[in-house]
Enzyme design. Sequence first.
Site, PDB file in Angstrom:
ATOM      1  N   CYS A 182      65.946  35.762  33.069  1.00 54.36           N
ATOM      2  CA  CYS A 182      65.723  36.398  31.877  1.00 54.36           C
ATOM      3  C   CYS A 182      65.395  35.257  30.960  1.00 54.36           C
ATOM      4  O   CYS A 182      66.578  34.883  30.599  1.00 54.36           O
ATOM      5  CB  CYS A 182      66.508  37.715  31.532  1.00 54.36           C
ATOM      6  SG  CYS A 182      66.480  37.911  29.883  1.00 54.36           S
ATOM      7  N   CYS A 221      61.717  37.617  24.442  1.00 61.08           N
ATOM      8  CA  CYS A 221      60.770  38.882  24.415  1.00 61.08           C
ATOM      9  C   CYS A 221      61.523  39.882  23.301  1.00 61.08           C
ATOM     10  O   CYS A 221      60.516  40.534  22.901  1.00 61.08           O
ATOM     11  CB  CYS A 221      60.419  39.281  25.704  1.00 61.08           C
ATOM     12  SG  CYS A 221      60.608  38.226  26.985  1.00 61.08           S
ATOM     13  N   THR A 252      70.775  40.591  24.825  1.00 63.39           N
ATOM     14  CA  THR A 252      70.115  39.580  25.423  1.00 63.39           C
ATOM     15  C   THR A 252      69.856  38.335  24.547  1.00 63.39           C
ATOM     16  O   THR A 252      69.189  38.635  23.370  1.00 63.39           O
ATOM     17  CB  THR A 252      68.859  40.134  26.002  1.00 63.39           C
ATOM     18  OG1 THR A 252      69.218  41.234  27.023  1.00 63.39           O
ATOM     19  CG2 THR A 252      67.831  39.013  26.918  1.00 63.39           C
ATOM     20  N   GLU A 302      73.838  37.897  27.987  1.00 65.17           N
ATOM     21  CA  GLU A 302      74.232  39.019  27.332  1.00 65.17           C
ATOM     22  C   GLU A 302      75.493  38.930  26.452  1.00 65.17           C
ATOM     23  O   GLU A 302      76.339  38.130  26.889  1.00 65.17           O
ATOM     24  CB  GLU A 302      74.214  40.458  28.034  1.00 65.17           C
ATOM     25  CG  GLU A 302      72.875  40.799  28.244  1.00 65.17           C
ATOM     26  CD  GLU A 302      71.887  40.310  29.360  1.00 65.17           C
ATOM     27  OE1 GLU A 302      72.539  39.592  30.230  1.00 65.17           O
ATOM     28  OE2 GLU A 302      70.594  40.450  29.104  1.00 65.17           O
ATOM     29  N   HIS A 311      59.064  47.061  25.200  1.00 60.67           N
ATOM     30  CA  HIS A 311      59.932  46.353  25.983  1.00 60.67           C
ATOM     31  C   HIS A 311      59.708  46.723  27.360  1.00 60.67           C
ATOM     32  O   HIS A 311      60.013  45.900  28.541  1.00 60.67           O
ATOM     33  CB  HIS A 311      61.415  46.447  25.590  1.00 60.67           C
ATOM     34  CG  HIS A 311      62.246  45.195  25.965  1.00 60.67           C
ATOM     35  ND1 HIS A 311      61.937  43.795  25.581  1.00 60.67           N
ATOM     36  CD2 HIS A 311      63.192  45.031  26.734  1.00 60.67           C
ATOM     37  CE1 HIS A 311      62.759  42.874  26.172  1.00 60.67           C
ATOM     38  NE2 HIS A 311      63.477  43.431  26.885  1.00 60.67           N
ATOM     39  N   TYR A 356      58.787  44.529  30.898  1.00 61.51           N
ATOM     40  CA  TYR A 356      59.226  44.358  32.117  1.00 61.51           C
ATOM     41  C   TYR A 356      58.157  44.381  33.402  1.00 61.51           C
ATOM     42  O   TYR A 356      58.354  43.726  34.600  1.00 61.51           O
ATOM     43  CB  TYR A 356      60.199  45.473  32.506  1.00 61.51           C
ATOM     44  CG  TYR A 356      61.536  45.146  32.032  1.00 61.51           C
ATOM     45  CD1 TYR A 356      61.618  44.827  30.765  1.00 61.51           C
ATOM     46  CD2 TYR A 356      62.444  45.842  32.650  1.00 61.51           C
ATOM     47  CE1 TYR A 356      63.015  44.475  30.094  1.00 61.51           C
ATOM     48  CE2 TYR A 356      64.030  45.575  32.017  1.00 61.51           C
ATOM     49  CZ  TYR A 356      64.143  44.847  30.906  1.00 61.51           C
ATOM     50  OH  TYR A 356      65.216  44.661  30.465  1.00 61.51           O
ATOM     51  N   CYS A 384      57.981  39.993  33.209  1.00 63.66           N
ATOM     52  CA  CYS A 384      59.073  39.271  33.268  1.00 63.66           C
ATOM     53  C   CYS A 384      59.528  39.348  34.678  1.00 63.66           C
ATOM     54  O   CYS A 384      59.857  38.584  35.429  1.00 63.66           O
ATOM     55  CB  CYS A 384      60.175  39.439  32.374  1.00 63.66           C
ATOM     56  SG  CYS A 384      60.995  40.572  32.517  1.00 63.66           S
ATOM     57  N   GLU A 401      69.484  44.677  35.196  1.00 65.60           N
ATOM     58  CA  GLU A 401      68.785  44.832  33.937  1.00 65.60           C
ATOM     59  C   GLU A 401      67.449  45.604  34.045  1.00 65.60           C
ATOM     60  O   GLU A 401      66.747  46.164  33.257  1.00 65.60           O
ATOM     61  CB  GLU A 401      68.327  43.433  33.420  1.00 65.60           C
ATOM     62  CG  GLU A 401      67.837  43.476  32.034  1.00 65.60           C
ATOM     63  CD  GLU A 401      67.362  42.054  31.450  1.00 65.60           C
ATOM     64  OE1 GLU A 401      67.133  41.222  32.254  1.00 65.60           O
ATOM     65  OE2 GLU A 401      67.732  41.752  30.324  1.00 65.60           O
TER      66      GLU A 401
HETATM   67 FE1  SF4 Z   1      64.518  39.161  29.538  1.00 65.83          FE
HETATM   68 FE2  SF4 Z   1      62.599  40.357  30.375  1.00 65.83          FE
HETATM   69 FE3  SF4 Z   1      63.515  41.526  28.325  1.00 65.83          FE
HETATM   70 FE4  SF4 Z   1      62.258  39.120  28.181  1.00 65.83          FE
HETATM   71  S1  SF4 Z   1      61.317  41.263  28.763  1.00 65.83           S
HETATM   72  S2  SF4 Z   1      64.181  39.612  27.173  1.00 65.83           S
HETATM   73  S3  SF4 Z   1      62.664  38.198  30.450  1.00 65.83           S
HETATM   74  S4  SF4 Z   1      64.401  41.351  30.384  1.00 65.83           S
HETATM   75 FE    FE Z   2      65.976  43.017  29.033  1.00 65.02          FE
END
Ligand code: SF4
Ligand code: FE
Length: 491
Positions: A100, A104, A191, A258, A293, A297, A300, A456
């Site tokens: 991660c 983001c 995060t 985190e 968000h 996902y 990422c 996560e």
């Molecule tokens: Fe982390 Fe994915 Fe959230 Fe970006 S989108 S902060 S990589 S979990």
């Molecule tokens: Fe996340």
Amino acid sequence: MALMTANEYIESLRKLNTRVYMFGEKIDNWVDHPMIRPSINCVAMTYALAQDPQYAELMTVKSSLTGHTVNRFTHLHQSTEDLINKVKMQRLLGQKTASCFQRCVGMDAFNAVYSSTYEIDEKHGTHYHENFKKFLTFVQDNDLTVDGAMTDPKGDRSKSPSQQADPDMYVHVVERRADGIVVCGAKCHQTGSINSHWHIFMPTIAMGEADKDWAVSFACPTDAEGMYMIYGRQSCDTRKLEEGADIDVGNAKFGGQEALVVLDHVFIPNEYIFLNGEYEFAGMIVERFAGYHRQSYGGCKVGVGDVVIGAAALAAEYNGVEKASAVKDKLIEMTHLNETLYCCGIACSSQGAPTKAGNYQIDLLLANVCKQNVTRFPYEIVRLAEDIAGGLMVTMPSQKDFNSDTVVGRNGETIGEICNKFFAAREGVSTEDRQRILRFLENMCLGAAAVGYRTESLHGAGSPQAQRIMIARQGNIQGKKQFAKDIAGIV
Ligand code: SF4
Ligand code: FE
């Protein structure tokens, strides 16, 4: 100001007075701490790739606020193409870090708060949108990393913020002054919090009138007076403290992060406030941030999935079974699942639409479907990766054993020689490479990186039930009933 290099980003963190606690103690040089540094390297990659000409189109973009070239992580999406490029950028970062990369949450907060403040001002005549634009211009100009902080501790889940025995269970205003507000509370499992220059705090649930003091959103520097973080530990994290254990760590370069972020009477000047009592907009910020968000996902986790699939294929190759049809089929299944997630990320982006403020928002239903799939498929991908890797992934002796010259055998063989003999890979592949890939998979499937790839995937950007609520709301069952009635001849 120009975009920061990765090194400038790392050095900029040293200048902050961020208060970090771990294992019950204050960590002064947290930038170089072996348990934290991999997560800093990960954010640094968002700066490094922006400097690389081959990724310039994906990683950088013209700011809608200033016209300057900015890192896409600080951008307000101006089109569906921007939304798609965001997902592609996240997949790239996942491929490069297998972790991660944290930045983001700020990007998703920017886009949610930008559009929400516009609508709050429209109704209440407030100046939050202007405040936010000024703040974001500052962020873009200085190429900052900002944490988007949403999840409150929540205390008794059956009670609203104002009904909690302890009012700090949700971040709230404890004092209103002419020049600003004083806030208390905390945000859990944040995060990238420690690695960010600034934070944007947002409410975590829809609120009613009684919750006015909890309906608050604002920005503050990470080292604001009264703010501190307690580092969240991860599975197998202390391997990073062992000397010469880079193979055992699995991914020694990168990792996620985190922390519990505490606000103990932090003063927020008026210019950094984006919501202050307009409780009916708390839900809008939550829904929009969560939507973005959940789209994220689909990028990422897919990038990280690419690396897991690659590692599983290598493990098969090193064991000499890469041609077995059962192994090939498992890799196909993993790819199918991973690309399905990508389809969802791209789909919710391509069906995006402009908000009243002008920036683009994803299709909320499809973004929630995307994240719902992310709560499942990485688990199956990991199961298949473990299946291919074999049990050695979790039973292999330590790196120290492989390196040991302590004599153990009748003929003077050392522990290292014995380990290398019995754990040899197929001809032409070193035992060390086999060790490396199996430890890497252990890290991804159930070690420190599993925080980012498994749990996560389940709970980040909202637990599965949160998406099901949104899917129920957006699914238009009435409309679907009508389709059936029309064809079945029911009036
Ligand atoms: Fe982390 Fe994915 Fe959230 Fe970006 S989108 S902060 S990589 S979990
Ligand atoms: Fe996340």
